[in-house]
Design a protein around this motif. Structure first.
Motif, PDB file in Angstrom:
ATOM      1  N   GLU A 230       0.806  -1.209   0.000  1.00 23.30           N
ATOM      2  CA  GLU A 230       0.000   0.000   0.000  1.00 23.30           C
ATOM      3  C   GLU A 230       0.849   1.274   0.000  1.00 23.30           C
ATOM      4  O   GLU A 230       0.300   2.371  -0.017  1.00 23.30           O
ATOM      5  CB  GLU A 230      -0.917   0.010   1.232  1.00 23.30           C
TER       6      GLU A 230
ATOM      7  N   LYS B 197       2.793   2.637  -2.254  1.00 21.20           N
ATOM      8  CA  LYS B 197       2.656   3.438  -3.473  1.00 21.20           C
ATOM      9  C   LYS B 197       1.374   4.256  -3.441  1.00 21.20           C
ATOM     10  O   LYS B 197       1.391   5.467  -3.725  1.00 21.20           O
ATOM     11  CB  LYS B 197       2.680   2.516  -4.686  1.00 21.20           C
ATOM     12  N   SER B 198       0.275   3.629  -3.078  1.00 22.97           N
ATOM     13  CA  SER B 198      -1.011   4.340  -3.029  1.00 22.97           C
ATOM     14  C   SER B 198      -0.996   5.429  -1.966  1.00 22.97           C
ATOM     15  O   SER B 198      -1.550   6.516  -2.170  1.00 22.97           O
ATOM     16  CB  SER B 198      -2.144   3.346  -2.737  1.00 22.97           C
TER      17      SER B 198
ATOM     18  N   LEU C  40       1.042   8.528  -3.270  1.00 19.39           N
ATOM     19  CA  LEU C  40       0.271   9.282  -4.259  1.00 19.39           C
ATOM     20  C   LEU C  40      -0.867  10.048  -3.593  1.00 19.39           C
ATOM     21  O   LEU C  40      -1.151  11.203  -3.954  1.00 19.39           O
ATOM     22  CB  LEU C  40      -0.287   8.333  -5.321  1.00 19.39           C
ATOM     23  N   ALA C  41      -1.525   9.429  -2.605  1.00 19.68           N
ATOM     24  CA  ALA C  41      -2.621  10.110  -1.906  1.00 19.68           C
ATOM     25  C   ALA C  41      -2.115  11.313  -1.127  1.00 19.68           C
ATOM     26  O   ALA C  41      -2.791  12.350  -1.054  1.00 19.68           O
ATOM     27  CB  ALA C  41      -3.323   9.120  -0.968  1.00 19.68           C
TER      28      ALA C  41
ATOM     29  N   GLN D   8      -1.304  14.079  -3.555  1.00 14.01           N
ATOM     30  CA  GLN D   8      -2.572  14.595  -4.076  1.00 14.01           C
ATOM     31  C   GLN D   8      -3.213  15.558  -3.085  1.00 14.01           C
ATOM     32  O   GLN D   8      -3.688  16.634  -3.474  1.00 14.01           O
ATOM     33  CB  GLN D   8      -3.531  13.435  -4.363  1.00 14.01           C
TER      34      GLN D   8
ATOM     35  N   LEU E 154       5.788   2.384 -10.380  1.00 11.71           N
ATOM     36  CA  LEU E 154       4.712   3.214 -10.910  1.00 11.71           C
ATOM     37  C   LEU E 154       4.494   2.893 -12.381  1.00 11.71           C
ATOM     38  O   LEU E 154       5.448   2.649 -13.123  1.00 11.71           O
ATOM     39  CB  LEU E 154       5.041   4.699 -10.771  1.00 11.71           C
TER      40      LEU E 154
ATOM     41  N   GLU F 189       0.185   6.552 -13.278  1.00 12.88           N
ATOM     42  CA  GLU F 189       0.514   6.952 -11.904  1.00 12.88           C
ATOM     43  C   GLU F 189       1.641   7.984 -11.888  1.00 12.88           C
ATOM     44  O   GLU F 189       1.620   8.919 -11.085  1.00 12.88           O
ATOM     45  CB  GLU F 189       0.910   5.720 -11.087  1.00 12.88           C
TER      46      GLU F 189
END
Length: 482
Positions: free
Chosen positions: A225, A227-228, A231-232, A235, A268, A272
């Motif tokens: 998790e 990577k997610s 990015l979150a 963001q 990625l 992504e």
């Protein structure tokens, strides 16, 4: 020496080592201690001092050790960073070659000290203290580590600060890691929620700790998790207009986040990567006065992205190259005018040109009409600087010494002052002198004194004899007025 004299001398060494800057800068100029089978080498002043102090500590008795231990702890955190570093290295030596119980006792005490003072303060001594806690934890045995974990359970939020300092790879029991992972994830979910803007200093300090723990956990086991999560986070920062401040807290935060981002670049995909770049663009847009500060981290991430195959094979007019080129061009425009960022920016541009066979990609990323001329000029200046032969100064030992030049200048100055100076007009001088001989009103004294001072202003520099006369009269007038 007596025991008390030994202790006083030991404390003087700790407190005064910070004043030995000249010795630190001399490099390796002292001989190392003699060891059987080891050749004597040259060591620096700090290492020489540390080795001799540790040799002395290994020979003291229990009573002396308690007193020396108190001195070490008293000087551990202070204004002298070198003194703090020496104390930390000495305690590390004790933890490495002393008993496990003693190492655990020191670690518990230092952990409590760090929790009370360290996480929100970035003093050099406290940074050394944090490093020491991580080193001591690695020296513990399995039983001592379990004791420390029970005492500083990660379920208590204030204890998370010390968990960010230790190497989680040395833990043989995975249960604490699972608990720690759940706790950190819960904090992240709360931070990434819509009600948290993440701009206050308390949230940032806590998030620095959480990032370090999350990064350490990812190194222990595969974090699918991660990577997610990264990015979150980018963001949230980009879309909600988080304003990056140019201070040490933000530097620690961005150091950790950038390192984590670079570590996941290889996993990625193209979409992504495009999203990550767009989030970075939004963040840079809101940076305001901290643009150059933020561009340094952006260049590191762009450098990592440029090594991936999907950049080299992507369509030149595709959305990924458009985002990549726009952000790169802006970063390079900022960097070419900044002496600190020029070298990393130039390195990025050179590496990009070397990896890509498509010159259009390089032009897209460097905005040829604006950036390349600056870099060409910079490279020419760099080449000229390197080609310049070193300047050789021929000393004229027959010339006058500096002291003689100063004396000559003073003689000329005194002669010039005598030539341009004159005595005060006799009328005001005599009238001022006579005031000391008779009782007059304060108004008369003030009027005469003002006239005398005006005269002195008009005549310019005054010789020393006239100054003495004036001071004498003024003193007499002061007595008269009082």
């Amino acid at each position: 020496l007596s025991t008390n004299e030994d202790i006083q001398l030991f404390e003087q060494i700790l407190q005064r080592i910070g004043n030995c800057q000249e010795e630190f800068e001399r490099g390796d100029y002292l001989e190392s201690v003699e060891e059987p089978g080891v050749q004597i080498s040259q060591v620096g002043f700090y290492e020489w001092t540390l080795v001799h102090v540790c040799r002395y500590l290994s020979l003291v008795d229990a009573e002396q050790f308690e007193m020396l231990e108190e001195v070490l702890l008293r000087n551990l955190v202070g204004d002298n960073d070198v003194c703090s570093k020496l104390c930390c290295d000495i305690i590390c030596f004790i933890g490495r070659y002393g008993s496990a119980e003693l190492c655990l006792a020191h670690l518990i005490l230092l952990s409590k000290l760090y929790i009370q003072t360290g996480p929100k303060n970035y003093h050099g001594a406290l940074i050394e203290l944090g490093d020491l806690i991580g080193r001591l934890f690695s020296f513990l045995g399995q039983e001592e580590r379990l004791t420390w974990i029970e005492k500083f359970s990660p379920t208590e939020p204030s204890y998370l600060a010390v968990w960010a300092l230790i190497d989680l790879n040395v833990l043989e029991n995975t249960e604490p890691l699972l608990i720690l992972q759940d706790i950190v994830q819960a904090h992240f979910d709360n931070f990434l929620g819509p009600s948290n803007d993440g701009n206050d200093s308390n949230s940032l300090n806590l998030f620095i700790i959480l990032l370090k723990i999350r990064h350490n956990l990812a190194q222990v086991s595969a974090d699918l998790e991660l990577k997610s999560f990264i990015l979150a986070l980018w963001q949230k920062m980009g879309e909600e207009g988080v304003v990056v401040q140019e201070d040490f807290s933000w530097q620690l935060f961005l150091d950790e986040l950038t390192a984590m981002t670079v570590s996941v670049i290889t996993i990625l995909d193209e979409e992504e990567a495009r999203l990550l770049i767009s989030y970075l663009r939004s963040l840079v847009y809101h940076a305001k006065g901290s643009t150059s500060f933020l561009i340094d981290y952006v260049l590191n991430i762009l450098e990592a992205i440029s090594t991936q195959d999907f950049i080299m094979h992507a369509q030149i007019d595709g959305p990924l190259i458009l985002e990549f080129g726009t952000l790169s061009a802006f970063a390079l425009k900022t960097a070419v005018r900044d002496p600190v960022l020029r070298y990393p920016a130039l390195s990025f541009l050179r590496n990009l040109a070397a990896r890509s066979n498509n010159p259009k990609l390089v032009r897209e990323c460097s905005d040829e009409n604006d950036v390349l001329p600056y870099f060409k000029s910079f490279l020419e200046e760099e080449a000229n600087d390197r080609s310049t032969e070193p300047i050789r100064i021929e000393w004229d030992y027959g010339s006058k010494l500096l002291e003689e030049l100063i004396e000559d200048h003073e003689e000329c100055l005194q002669a010039e002052m005598k030539r341009t100076s004159c005595s005060p007009p006799p009328t005001h001088w005599k009238k001022l002198k006579n005031l000391s001989d008779e009782l007059v009103s304060p108004e008369d004294i003030a009027s005469c004194l003002e006239a005398c001072l005006d005269s002195f202003k008009r005549i310019g520099p005054v010789d020393s004899d006239s100054k003495r006369k004036l001071m004498k009269v003024l003193q007499e007038m002061n007595v008269l007025c009082s």
